[in-house]
Motif scaffolding. Structure first.
Motif, short mmCIF file in Angstrom:
data_model
loop_
_atom_site.label_atom_id
_atom_site.label_comp_id
_atom_site.label_asym_id
_atom_site.label_seq_id
_atom_site.Cartn_x
_atom_site.Cartn_y
_atom_site.Cartn_z
N ARG A 12 49.89 45.39 23.07
CA ARG A 12 49.49 44.62 23.49
C ARG A 12 49.37 43.65 22.72
N SER A 52 49.34 36.65 23.70
CA SER A 52 49.30 35.98 25.39
C SER A 52 49.76 35.51 26.39
N ASP A 58 40.73 36.97 38.51
CA ASP A 58 40.32 38.62 38.86
C ASP A 58 39.42 38.67 40.25
N ARG A 100 44.00 40.94 39.87
CA ARG A 100 44.51 39.90 38.65
C ARG A 100 45.16 39.46 39.33
N CYS A 151 47.12 48.73 32.06
CA CYS A 151 45.98 49.04 32.82
C CYS A 151 47.06 47.18 33.09
N ASP A 155 45.58 44.56 32.06
CA ASP A 155 45.44 43.69 30.61
C ASP A 155 46.61 43.68 30.10
N ASP A 156 47.50 44.92 29.69
CA ASP A 156 48.47 45.46 29.11
C ASP A 156 49.56 44.69 29.85
N ASP A 216 49.40 41.67 31.99
CA ASP A 216 48.97 40.13 32.14
C ASP A 216 50.05 39.06 30.96
N GLU A 237 45.83 47.27 39.97
CA GLU A 237 45.05 48.04 39.17
C GLU A 237 45.31 49.14 39.49
#
Length: 127
Positions: free
Chosen positions: A51, A56, A65, A78, A102, A104-105, A107, A125
């Motif tokens: 990541r 970012s 979320d 998200r 996930c 977050d990976d 984003d 997710e």
């Protein structure tokens, strides 16, 4: 690449055609075994470490979320809005073989997709 080439990376000639950021990521990842050669737990750990390589992503108008209700219970999701009035909606189901990765990976990618397409991006997710 030929049908018999087992390498995962680009050829030397293709390497020069890559986006500089992609080239930098591939260079940092070179020498690592493919995720498919690892256990699921180890692959998830490697994915989480990667990541930091992606950054970012760009700022968007808003990120929220929430739990997306389904007949079998809720799924975390998200939502990325590129502006107050996006032009549409993209539902992005990330890769990972239903066991790796996930939200977050993905984003940073969802942020880029929202900005570039001017559409809201919904990133659900896995269960």
């Amino acid at each position: 690449m030929s049908d018999t080439d087992d390498s995962l990376g680009p050829t030397e000639a293709e390497h020069g055609l890559l986006d500089p950021q992609v080239r930098k990521i591939l260079e940092k990842l070179s020498g690592r075994p493919p995720l498919s050669c690892e256990t699921p737990a180890s692959a998830r750990e490697q994915q989480a470490k990667a990541r930091a390589l992606y950054g970012s992503g760009p700022d968007v108008h808003s990120v929220r979320d929430f739990v997306l209700p389904t007949r079998k219970g809720g799924i975390l999701a998200r939502l990325f809005l590129p502006s107050a009035l996006p032009e549409g909606l993209v539902v992005y189901t990330h890769g990972g073989g239903w066991m790796l990765g996930c939200i977050d990976d993905f984003d940073p990618l969802a942020r880029k997709l929202a900005i570039g397409s001017r559409h809201a991006v919904l990133l659900p997710e896995y269960r």
